[in-house]
Design a protein around this motif. Structure first.
Motif, PDB file in Angstrom:
ATOM      1  N   UNK A  35      51.236  91.332  34.620  1.00 15.45           N
ATOM      2  CA  UNK A  35      50.814  90.615  33.499  1.00 15.45           C
ATOM      3  C   UNK A  35      50.117  91.276  32.303  1.00 15.45           C
ATOM      4  N   UNK A  36      50.534  90.978  31.031  1.00  7.25           N
ATOM      5  CA  UNK A  36      49.908  91.574  29.885  1.00  7.25           C
ATOM      6  C   UNK A  36      49.371  90.534  29.005  1.00  7.25           C
ATOM      7  N   UNK A  37      48.178  90.749  28.683  1.00  5.95           N
ATOM      8  CA  UNK A  37      47.356  89.747  27.811  1.00  5.95           C
ATOM      9  C   UNK A  37      47.336  90.481  26.309  1.00  5.95           C
ATOM     10  N   UNK A  38      47.773  89.968  25.238  1.00  4.49           N
ATOM     11  CA  UNK A  38      47.703  90.569  23.930  1.00  4.49           C
ATOM     12  C   UNK A  38      46.810  89.847  23.111  1.00  4.49           C
ATOM     13  N   UNK A  39      46.004  90.444  22.303  1.00  7.15           N
ATOM     14  CA  UNK A  39      44.901  89.557  21.565  1.00  7.15           C
ATOM     15  C   UNK A  39      45.832  89.328  20.290  1.00  7.15           C
ATOM     16  N   UNK A  40      46.835  89.603  20.051  1.00 11.11           N
ATOM     17  CA  UNK A  40      47.479  89.258  18.800  1.00 11.11           C
ATOM     18  C   UNK A  40      48.931  89.543  19.260  1.00 11.11           C
ATOM     19  N   UNK A  41      49.615  88.278  18.626  1.00 11.78           N
ATOM     20  CA  UNK A  41      51.217  88.213  18.716  1.00 11.78           C
ATOM     21  C   UNK A  41      51.844  89.575  18.028  1.00 11.78           C
TER      22      UNK A  41
END
Length: 154
Positions: A35-41
């Motif tokens: 899983x990778x969570x990004x703050x910005x698209x």
């Protein structure tokens, strides 16, 4: 942070003001599920553009300098602006297939399909085996003459 690293799930948003982190990467021990969570698209699209280009560079088999011929140039990363039209396709889940990429002297075509959202990767592989025989939803195209990327959505 301890809960996040052990449970592979966040209690609150996985971004911390003190760390000023732009992404969080969580993976099982074997790396099969991540899983990778990004703050910005924009960060996500920049990473995706780099990864796709790097994978194609590995596949196309760079040849060393032989018999007076130069080494082929590496493909540039796909610009963020080019990837933006894929937002709707990615909401449901999208598979980009390097396996079915087609390379000619003029261009490189990388097909993709909308596949859905899966938590079980075995189920996703089974669904991919089914949809890979169906018409593609679109393709990423690198034009070697113009030296630019474009997205064609069907």
């Amino acid at each position: 942070m301890l809960y996040l690293s052990h449970m592979k799930h966040h209690l609150r948003r996985p971004f911390y003001r003190k760390l000023n982190n732009r992404f969080v990467y969580l993976s099982q021990d074997d790396g099969y599920y991540s899983k990778i969570y990004f703050r910005s698209f924009r960060d996500f699209y920049a990473m995706l553009g780099c990864v796709v280009a790097e994978r194609i560079n590995r596949i196309k088999g760079e040849k060393p300098f032989l018999f007076g011929r130069k080494k082929r140039k590496a493909l540039p990363a796909i610009p963020v602006e080019v990837l933006l039209p894929l937002l709707d396709k990615m909401k449901e889940g999208m598979v980009i297939s390097m396996e079915y990429a087609v390379q000619t002297r003029v261009q490189i075509e990388i097909p993709f399909w909308t596949i859905g959202d899966f938590h079980d990767m075995d189920e996703m592989h089974e669904e991919y085996a089914v949809i890979s025989g169906t018409p593609i939803d679109g393709k990423m195209v690198y034009d070697r003459r113009m030296q630019e990327w474009k997205i064609l959505i069907h």
